[in-house]
Scaffold this active site. Structure first.
Site, PDB file in Angstrom:
ATOM      1  N   ASP A 167      -5.683   1.301   9.305  1.00 39.74           N
ATOM      2  CA  ASP A 167      -5.489   2.735   9.055  1.00 39.74           C
ATOM      3  C   ASP A 167      -5.081   2.828   7.591  1.00 39.74           C
ATOM      4  O   ASP A 167      -3.903   2.920   7.257  1.00 39.74           O
ATOM      5  CB  ASP A 167      -4.420   3.289   9.992  1.00 39.74           C
TER       6      ASP A 167
ATOM      7  N   CYS B 221      -1.855  -1.616   8.808  1.00 36.73           N
ATOM      8  CA  CYS B 221      -1.119  -0.605   8.023  1.00 36.73           C
ATOM      9  C   CYS B 221      -0.404   0.303   9.012  1.00 36.73           C
ATOM     10  O   CYS B 221      -0.763   1.469   9.181  1.00 36.73           O
ATOM     11  CB  CYS B 221      -2.071   0.187   7.140  1.00 36.73           C
ATOM     12  N   ALA B 222       0.615  -0.225   9.666  1.00 33.90           N
ATOM     13  CA  ALA B 222       1.198   0.436  10.831  1.00 33.90           C
ATOM     14  C   ALA B 222       2.011   1.671  10.487  1.00 33.90           C
ATOM     15  O   ALA B 222       2.164   2.567  11.317  1.00 33.90           O
ATOM     16  CB  ALA B 222       2.077  -0.557  11.600  1.00 33.90           C
TER      17      ALA B 222
ATOM     18  N   CYS C 214      -7.815   8.839   7.005  1.00 35.22           N
ATOM     19  CA  CYS C 214      -7.678  10.278   7.245  1.00 35.22           C
ATOM     20  C   CYS C 214      -8.140  11.019   5.994  1.00 35.22           C
ATOM     21  O   CYS C 214      -7.486  11.930   5.510  1.00 35.22           O
ATOM     22  CB  CYS C 214      -6.253  10.653   7.636  1.00 35.22           C
TER      23      CYS C 214
ATOM     24  N   LYS D  52       0.015   4.803  15.846  1.00 33.66           N
ATOM     25  CA  LYS D  52      -1.154   4.138  16.421  1.00 33.66           C
ATOM     26  C   LYS D  52      -0.755   2.838  17.110  1.00 33.66           C
ATOM     27  O   LYS D  52      -1.352   2.452  18.126  1.00 33.66           O
ATOM     28  CB  LYS D  52      -2.206   3.884  15.340  1.00 33.66           C
TER      29      LYS D  52
END
Length: 393
Positions: A281, A209-210, A334, A215
């Site tokens: 992510d 999930c860039a 997050c 990241k």
């Protein structure tokens, strides 16, 4: 602009932000940017003051306010200097009526505050979610070294091995050092998540999930541009921003893959069982990022949270098809809600018996379930849950 006019303008902008939150429209930063672009008469001091008023009012309110005026009245309860500015002057807000109600305070809407408390986030821990985040950088080791990098302002090292902290609002994108790719803006917690991936030169790593690639760039630097790094995402717009960032950073090993929702594996089928590491992510509620996006509290509802947790589960299952024997999954959100973090990861371990949890060693954070939790209150970072599972050989 007069101080009273700044308050009235902030009220009108808050009205637009509140309406956008209810209708899932543009985020606050975009609404502000558009207003500033269309109203050039507002000077730099006006813009700074208005931005500060708007975000302070957002932070002062828990549930979605009825109006921008109610939100500003709430802020005036903790900032008495605002009260005289409700003076009815030209371009200023009308006087405060006796008994006029202000918006409700709190950390979040009641249902969400309860979910946070059930996940161990309450009291001062919860209040810290609404503080102001510092500006943090990651020195790009493909081009620079933290010990020798010289920047135009004073910086402080963070606990991340390549991290620097600056004053909020520093315009780093105007610097030659940014244009040269010597650093990227990246929260320390996000840098820790990349450390947990333990990406090494020569490996095959998938950033599932860039997004815009923050990241991904950190992983490329950890791999010293050696190996294969695949950045995939279902959002074409966000993924398209990676290429110019990668060029500036000198990250040459990144391949991008656009995923079709519900058909993600089709774009990654050639990598089945090939990855040394898959970083997820995962899309989430963003409860750990409220210091930067406080109006996100007003956009989340229980239906959206359910959609996100289902998607997280699907992404974890997808990752199992990509990891080779002995490889690893790094799961990151997050969010500080257990249903997206510790609970989600525990459910994954229970349904997939070919993967086992592995301990993560980071410079900060505390154990939560089978992973590590970072919080603004304890660690000074955005809120994160980070966990690792290795596939049996």
């Amino acid at each position: 602009m007069t101080p009273a006019a700044r308050v009235q303008t902030s009220i009108e902008l808050l009205d637009a932000i509140i309406e956008a939150a209810r209708s899932k429209g543009a985020p606050a930063d975009r609404i502000l940017a558009e207003w500033f672009r269309n109203n050039r008469f507002a000077g730099s001091k006006d813009r700074r003051a208005i931005r500060e008023l708007v975000y302070s009012a957002i932070r002062a309110c828990g549930p979605v306010p009825e109006s921008g005026r109610a939100a500003m009245l709430r802020l005036s309860e903790s900032d008495a200097s605002l009260v005289p500015l409700f003076d009815g002057s030209n371009y200023g807000p009308a006087p405060i009526d006796a008994g006029e109600e202000s918006a409700e305070g709190g950390v979040a809407p009641a249902w969400l505050a309860q979910r946070l408390a059930q996940s161990g986030i309450d009291g001062e821990e919860a209040e810290a979610l609404l503080g102001r985040a510092p500006l943090e950088l990651r020195v790009n080791t493909l081009k620079a070294d933290r010990a020798t990098l010289s920047l135009p302002v004073e910086t402080a090292n963070t606990a991340a091995p390549h991290g620097l902290r600056l004053e909020p609002g520093t315009q780093v994108e105007q610097w030659a050092e940014w244009r040269e790719g010597t650093f990227e803006v990246q929260d320390t917690g996000s840098q820790f998540a990349c450390l947990a991936a333990d990406a090494n030169p020569g490996e095959t790593v998938i950033d599932l999930c860039a997004g815009g690639g923050g990241k991904t760039l950190a992983l490329a630097a950890a791999m010293d541009n050696l190996g294969r790094l695949i950045a995939s995402d279902a959002d074409r717009g966000r993924l398209s921003r990676l290429a110019p960032r990668a060029e500036r950073a000198g990250a040459t090993i990144i391949e991008t893959r656009l995923l079709n929702p519900k058909r993600e594996f089709e774009a990654l089928a050639d990598l089945e069982g090939q990855a040394d590491a898959v970083m997820i992510d995962a899309p989430c509620s963003g409860t750990g990022t409220w210091r930067r996006n406080p109006e996100a509290r007003w956009r989340l509802d229980e239906a959206e949270l359910a959609r996100l947790t289902a998607l997280q589960s699907e992404l974890l299952d997808l990752a199992t098809r990509l990891v080779k024997p002995g490889g690893r999954i790094i799961y990151v959100t997050c969010s500080l809600l257990d249903e997206e973090g510790a609970g989600q990861f525990e459910a994954f371990l229970k349904r997939v018996n070919t993967f086992s949890s592995q301990e993560i060693s980071l410079p900060a954070g505390r154990p939560r379930g089978n992973g590590i939790r970072l919080t603004p209150y304890h660690d000074g970072t955005d809120g994160f849950f980070i966990a690792r599972a290795d596939r049996s050989c």
